[in-house]
Design a protein around this motif. Structure first.
Motif, PDB file in Angstrom:
ATOM      1  N   VAL A 107       0.841  -1.199   0.000  1.00 33.63           N
ATOM      2  CA  VAL A 107       0.000   0.000   0.000  1.00 33.63           C
ATOM      3  C   VAL A 107       0.877   1.250   0.000  1.00 33.63           C
ATOM      4  N   ARG A 108       1.901   1.244   0.849  1.00 29.24           N
ATOM      5  CA  ARG A 108       2.811   2.392   0.888  1.00 29.24           C
ATOM      6  C   ARG A 108       3.480   2.595  -0.466  1.00 29.24           C
ATOM      7  N   ASP A 109       3.963   1.515  -1.061  1.00 36.78           N
ATOM      8  CA  ASP A 109       4.640   1.631  -2.354  1.00 36.78           C
ATOM      9  C   ASP A 109       3.689   2.139  -3.436  1.00 36.78           C
ATOM     10  N   ALA A 110       2.456   1.652  -3.421  1.00 33.71           N
ATOM     11  CA  ALA A 110       1.471   2.122  -4.411  1.00 33.71           C
ATOM     12  C   ALA A 110       1.207   3.613  -4.215  1.00 33.71           C
ATOM     13  N   PHE A 111       1.034   4.033  -2.963  1.00 33.34           N
ATOM     14  CA  PHE A 111       0.795   5.445  -2.676  1.00 33.34           C
ATOM     15  C   PHE A 111       1.990   6.290  -3.112  1.00 33.34           C
ATOM     16  N   LEU A 112       3.188   5.846  -2.763  1.00 35.03           N
ATOM     17  CA  LEU A 112       4.387   6.605  -3.131  1.00 35.03           C
ATOM     18  C   LEU A 112       4.571   6.657  -4.651  1.00 35.03           C
ATOM     19  N   LEU A 113       4.206   5.590  -5.345  1.00 36.55           N
ATOM     20  CA  LEU A 113       4.276   5.636  -6.809  1.00 36.55           C
ATOM     21  C   LEU A 113       3.330   6.707  -7.340  1.00 36.55           C
ATOM     22  N   GLN A 114       2.167   6.855  -6.714  1.00 35.45           N
ATOM     23  CA  GLN A 114       1.253   7.931  -7.102  1.00 35.45           C
ATOM     24  C   GLN A 114       1.907   9.288  -6.855  1.00 35.45           C
ATOM     25  N   VAL A 115       2.582   9.414  -5.734  1.00 36.12           N
ATOM     26  CA  VAL A 115       3.271  10.677  -5.404  1.00 36.12           C
ATOM     27  C   VAL A 115       4.330  10.983  -6.460  1.00 36.12           C
ATOM     28  N   TYR A 116       5.091   9.973  -6.852  1.00 32.90           N
ATOM     29  CA  TYR A 116       6.224  10.187  -7.755  1.00 32.90           C
ATOM     30  C   TYR A 116       5.837  10.194  -9.242  1.00 32.90           C
ATOM     31  N   GLY A 118       2.200  11.129 -10.177  1.00 31.28           N
ATOM     32  CA  GLY A 118       0.997  11.933 -10.348  1.00 31.28           C
ATOM     33  C   GLY A 118      -0.213  11.123 -10.796  1.00 31.28           C
ATOM     34  N   LEU A 119      -0.112   9.797 -10.776  1.00 28.59           N
ATOM     35  CA  LEU A 119      -1.223   8.951 -11.206  1.00 28.59           C
ATOM     36  C   LEU A 119      -2.364   8.971 -10.195  1.00 28.59           C
ATOM     37  N   SER A 120      -3.587   8.932 -10.703  1.00 27.68           N
ATOM     38  CA  SER A 120      -4.747   8.760  -9.838  1.00 27.68           C
ATOM     39  C   SER A 120      -4.810   7.289  -9.437  1.00 27.68           C
ATOM     40  N   TYR A 121      -5.630   6.995  -8.435  1.00 32.49           N
ATOM     41  CA  TYR A 121      -5.772   5.600  -8.001  1.00 32.49           C
ATOM     42  C   TYR A 121      -6.210   4.712  -9.171  1.00 32.49           C
ATOM     43  N   ILE A 122      -7.244   5.121  -9.895  1.00 30.19           N
ATOM     44  CA  ILE A 122      -7.806   4.280 -10.955  1.00 30.19           C
ATOM     45  C   ILE A 122      -6.790   4.053 -12.080  1.00 30.19           C
ATOM     46  N   ASP A 123      -5.979   5.071 -12.379  1.00 30.34           N
ATOM     47  CA  ASP A 123      -4.956   4.893 -13.412  1.00 30.34           C
ATOM     48  C   ASP A 123      -3.829   3.987 -12.912  1.00 30.34           C
ATOM     49  N   ARG A 166      11.456  -2.628  -7.692  1.00 29.73           N
ATOM     50  CA  ARG A 166      11.270  -3.572  -6.568  1.00 29.73           C
ATOM     51  C   ARG A 166      10.085  -4.503  -6.833  1.00 29.73           C
ATOM     52  N   HIS A 167       9.120  -4.016  -7.597  1.00 26.98           N
ATOM     53  CA  HIS A 167       7.906  -4.797  -7.885  1.00 26.98           C
ATOM     54  C   HIS A 167       7.909  -5.338  -9.315  1.00 26.98           C
ATOM     55  N   ASN A 168       9.098  -5.384  -9.942  1.00 22.48           N
ATOM     56  CA  ASN A 168       9.235  -5.882 -11.309  1.00 22.48           C
ATOM     57  C   ASN A 168       8.279  -5.164 -12.269  1.00 22.48           C
ATOM     58  N   PHE A 169       8.109  -3.866 -12.054  1.00 23.64           N
ATOM     59  CA  PHE A 169       7.270  -2.992 -12.886  1.00 23.64           C
ATOM     60  C   PHE A 169       5.803  -3.440 -12.935  1.00 23.64           C
ATOM     61  N   GLN A 170       5.358  -4.167 -11.906  1.00 20.19           N
ATOM     62  CA  GLN A 170       3.961  -4.598 -11.801  1.00 20.19           C
ATOM     63  C   GLN A 170       3.490  -4.394 -10.371  1.00 20.19           C
ATOM     64  N   MET A 171       2.751  -3.321 -10.138  1.00 14.25           N
ATOM     65  CA  MET A 171       2.262  -3.023  -8.788  1.00 14.25           C
ATOM     66  C   MET A 171       1.044  -3.881  -8.464  1.00 14.25           C
ATOM     67  N   LYS A 172       1.017  -4.379  -7.247  1.00 10.50           N
ATOM     68  CA  LYS A 172      -0.186  -5.060  -6.748  1.00 10.50           C
ATOM     69  C   LYS A 172      -1.037  -3.979  -6.094  1.00 10.50           C
ATOM     70  N   VAL A 173      -2.192  -3.706  -6.686  1.00 10.60           N
ATOM     71  CA  VAL A 173      -3.051  -2.646  -6.174  1.00 10.60           C
ATOM     72  C   VAL A 173      -4.334  -3.264  -5.640  1.00 10.60           C
ATOM     73  N   ILE A 174      -4.605  -3.007  -4.353  1.00 14.69           N
ATOM     74  CA  ILE A 174      -5.845  -3.496  -3.746  1.00 14.69           C
ATOM     75  C   ILE A 174      -6.939  -2.474  -3.969  1.00 14.69           C
ATOM     76  N   SER A 175      -8.138  -2.773  -3.516  1.00 14.15           N
ATOM     77  CA  SER A 175      -9.262  -1.855  -3.731  1.00 14.15           C
ATOM     78  C   SER A 175      -8.981  -0.510  -3.083  1.00 14.15           C
ATOM     79  N   ASN A 176      -9.561   0.526  -3.642  1.00 12.60           N
ATOM     80  CA  ASN A 176      -9.367   1.882  -3.121  1.00 12.60           C
ATOM     81  C   ASN A 176      -9.819   1.972  -1.671  1.00 12.60           C
ATOM     82  N   GLN A 177     -10.916   1.332  -1.335  1.00  8.50           N
ATOM     83  CA  GLN A 177     -11.439   1.350   0.023  1.00  8.50           C
ATOM     84  C   GLN A 177     -10.438   0.720   0.990  1.00  8.50           C
ATOM     85  N   LYS A 178      -9.894  -0.431   0.634  1.00  9.81           N
ATOM     86  CA  LYS A 178      -8.919  -1.099   1.512  1.00  9.81           C
ATOM     87  C   LYS A 178      -7.626  -0.294   1.567  1.00  9.81           C
TER      88      LYS A 178
END
Length: 181
Positions: A107-116, A118-123, A166-178
């Motif tokens: 979750v932290r990595d997904a959030f930080l990737l958004q920070v770095y 500018g992607l929205s959650y859905i993108d 670190r994620h082999n260019f494939q992020m595991k993204v859980i639901s936005n709510q979770k």
């Protein structure tokens, strides 16, 4: 998005009698409905419900079911929201804090990737390895936005590239709510 319109319709029909003729939706009915929404919801939520209501009332106007626009003269107010941005120090702390839980690390990595990037959650959720391009050492994403279909280009800053590696260019993204939890 469809569910939001269904909810708006439910709210509207709680306020007015469903059996009334559609022509009985007058400016005073809409004004009373807006006041009811303002009492029940925050300013911007009430304004959002009014905007969605206006969409389906416009359908009635466009198709000749309603002769007079009941939204005529309605002044809808929205509050300007204060957006708090993370500081560089807060981002660094988030980046360097040790977490002993794989799920939270993802979750932290997904959030930080958004920070770095500018992607929205859905993108981010729809991001695939093949969407990530590299040119002269610069990594970027170029594809249509999921929500609007508008083409975008997002440069990924170096810390984001490190996360992707670190994620082999494939992020595991859980639901936005979770993820928000």
């Amino acid at each position: 998005a469809y569910r939001k319109y269904e909810l708006t319709k439910e709210l509207f029909f709680k306020h007015i009698n469903k059996d009334l003729e559609v022509v009985s939706i007058t400016p005073s009915v809409i004004q009373e409905y807006y006041i009811t929404l303002q009492k029940a919801y925050k300013t911007n939520s009430a304004a959002s419900y009014i905007a969605k209501t206006k969409t389906f009332i416009q359908y009635g106007i466009d198709n000749g079911y309603i002769k007079i626009n009941p939204f005529q003269g309605l002044k809808v107010h929205r509050e300007k929201k204060q957006i708090d941005y993370l500081t560089d120090e807060e981002i660094e702390k988030l980046n360097t804090t040790k977490i002993d839980n794989d799920s939270l690390n993802n979750v932290r990595d997904a959030f930080l990737l958004q920070v770095y990037s500018g992607l929205s959650y859905i993108d981010l959720e729809h991001l695939r390895k093949e969407d990530i391009k590299e040119e002269n050492g610069v990594y970027y994403i170029q594809k249509p936005r999921t929500k609007t279909g508008v083409q975008y280009t997002a440069v990924i800053l170096q810390p984001g590239v490190e996360i992707l590696r670190r994620h082999n260019f494939q992020m595991k993204v859980i639901s936005n709510q979770k993820m928000n939890c």
